[in-house]
Design an enzyme around this catalytic site. Structure first.
Site: not given
Lengths: 192, 250
Positions: B11, B130
């Protein structure tokens, strides 16, 4: 100087970066003179066969590539375009190799994506490469087996992972993305 | 035999790795390039970089990072986070990304999937989903998991593949960060239903979780972040373990 043939969209930076890591100078170009006088030519490729061949023909690069005398390495779509014909867009290709390029069909995920084993290796490109090595593939079309096949991969069916004829080399896998073994293959090409 | 893939995810915020890292011996633990090199050397099969800032002003920083990664790394990598136009995808590919992950923007405008696949080939387009389980249904969430789209994960997965997605990156939000295993139910269902590779994400805590993932679903790759960053699982040891379990590994 190594000429990296520029055509179509796609990630050409990878090949240039890989050569840079090996200390080899390269130039991304579609200029016929620069290609003709390069020590070696790499013909990379991401995209699809029809538009890619159209682009080459428009610039008369198709004739130029076939006539090259220095070592040439086609990668992925580059290899497929060096074959005789591709089912992708029903495209007549360069015909350097007699192989036909067909679409994967049958039981298996498409694209063929990831690390797969190559075997039945022969020729100078595979010098020093272990007899069963994993290399990185990503493609939905494949070249069938033929007399110029120098590496075989099995996915849905056996196909040509690499080809070699005279000064022309080709790989369906991406040596520039295949870690240490890919590096070795590129070094072997640079030594040609 | 095609190998299963182990994919560390980094990330990124403002060009730096976000999640804490306790590696020893890195010159700069927060530098994504150093971390990426380490993972590649340990045997990672691919890498994923997700930019969690991804504002217009920060895009230059991300592009610079992608160029640096491409210069240093010789395994494939995917970049995602805020990619909402064909142009943005093209810039990342020109900078050296092998694949582009799109998420919210594709839900908002599914044609984006078709556009990117047409321009760069479907192998370049990773559709990130997601998913969150509400009752019995796995729903698609966007905007970093804050917004329920009402779509069923299975329906969106199939639609995205029809539009041209070459790969799915399926994250279970219920499992993410829990380290109690991948969401084998939804990963199993979707990976059986589509004919493109599925990367499972969310829930990896132990080596056994990857074994279960590969034995019980058709996922072709397992993605994780913190277990690798925090050194709870070593990639080399994980791959050795999976090989011993009869799973095809590079």
């Amino acid at each position: 100087m190594i000429a990296i043939l520029k055509y179509n969209a796609g990630n050409i930076a990878s090949v240039k970066n890989a050569l840079f890591r090996l200390g080899a100078e390269s130039l991304v170009t579609d200029d016929p003179e620069e290609i003709r006088f390069a020590d070696k030519v790499i013909f990379p490729g991401v995209g699809s066969a029809g538009p890619a061949m159209a682009y080459l023909k428009e610039r008369k690069l198709d004739v130029l590539i076939k006539g090259l005398k220095q070592p040439v390495l086609g990668v992925c779509l580059g290899m497929q375009l060096m074959c005789k014909y591709s089912e992708e867009g029903n495209t007549d290709c360069l015909g350097i190799f007699d192989n036909q390029v067909r679409e994967f069909s049958g039981a298996g995920l498409i694209p063929h994506m990831g690390w797969n084993e190559v075997h039945s290796l022969s020729g100078e490109l595979f010098k020093g490469v272990p007899p069963r090595s994993d290399l990185y593939f990503v493609h939905s079309y494949f070249a069938d087996l033929g007399i110029h096949t120098t590496a075989v991969c099995d996915y849905i069916q056996p196909f040509s992972a690499a080809l070699h004829k005279d000064n022309f080399f080709a790989s369906q896998f991406h040596p520039e993305k295949s870690s240490a073994i890919g590096r070795r293959l590129l070094e072997n090409f640079l030594e040609q | 035999m095609l190998k299963k893939r182990i994919i560390p995810c980094l990330d990124i915020k403002d060009g730096r790795t976000v999640k804490g890292i306790n590696f020893v011996g890195l010159r700069d633990a927060g530098d994504p390039v150093e971390l990426a090199k380490r993972y590649a050397n340990e045997g990672a099969d691919e890498l994923v970089f997700l930019d969690i800032t991804a504002t217009i002003e920060k895009r230059r920083t991300l592009l610079d990072l992608v160029s640096r990664v491409a210069r240093e790394i010789d395994i494939p990598f995917t970049v995602g986070g805020g990619v909402n136009t064909l142009e943005a995808a093209g810039e990342l590919i020109s900078a050296g990304a092998d694949k582009i992950a799109v998420n919210s923007a594709a839900v908002k405008r599914p044609e984006l999937v078709r556009e990117i696949a047409a321009a760069f080939g479907r192998q370049c387009l990773v559709l990130a989903i997601d998913a969150k389980k509400l009752g019995d249904a796995w729903k698609v969430f966007v905007k970093g998991g804050r917004e329920d789209t009402g779509l069923l994960a299975m329906d969106w997965a199939q639609q995205a593949v029809d539009l041209g997605a070459g790969e799915l990156l399926l994250t279970s939000m219920n499992s993410d960060g829990m380290q109690d295993g991948f969401a084998l139910d939804i990963v199993g269902e979707i990976s059986r239903a589509v004919n493109v590779p599925v990367i499972a994400s969310g829930g990896a805590g132990r080596q056994e979780d990857f074994m279960q993932l590969f034995k019980r679903t058709n996922a072709t790759a397992g993605l994780a972040a913190s277990v690798f960053h925090f050194d709870r699982i070593k990639i080399g040891a994980l791959k050795m373990y999976l090989k011993e379990q009869g799973i095809w590994m590079r």
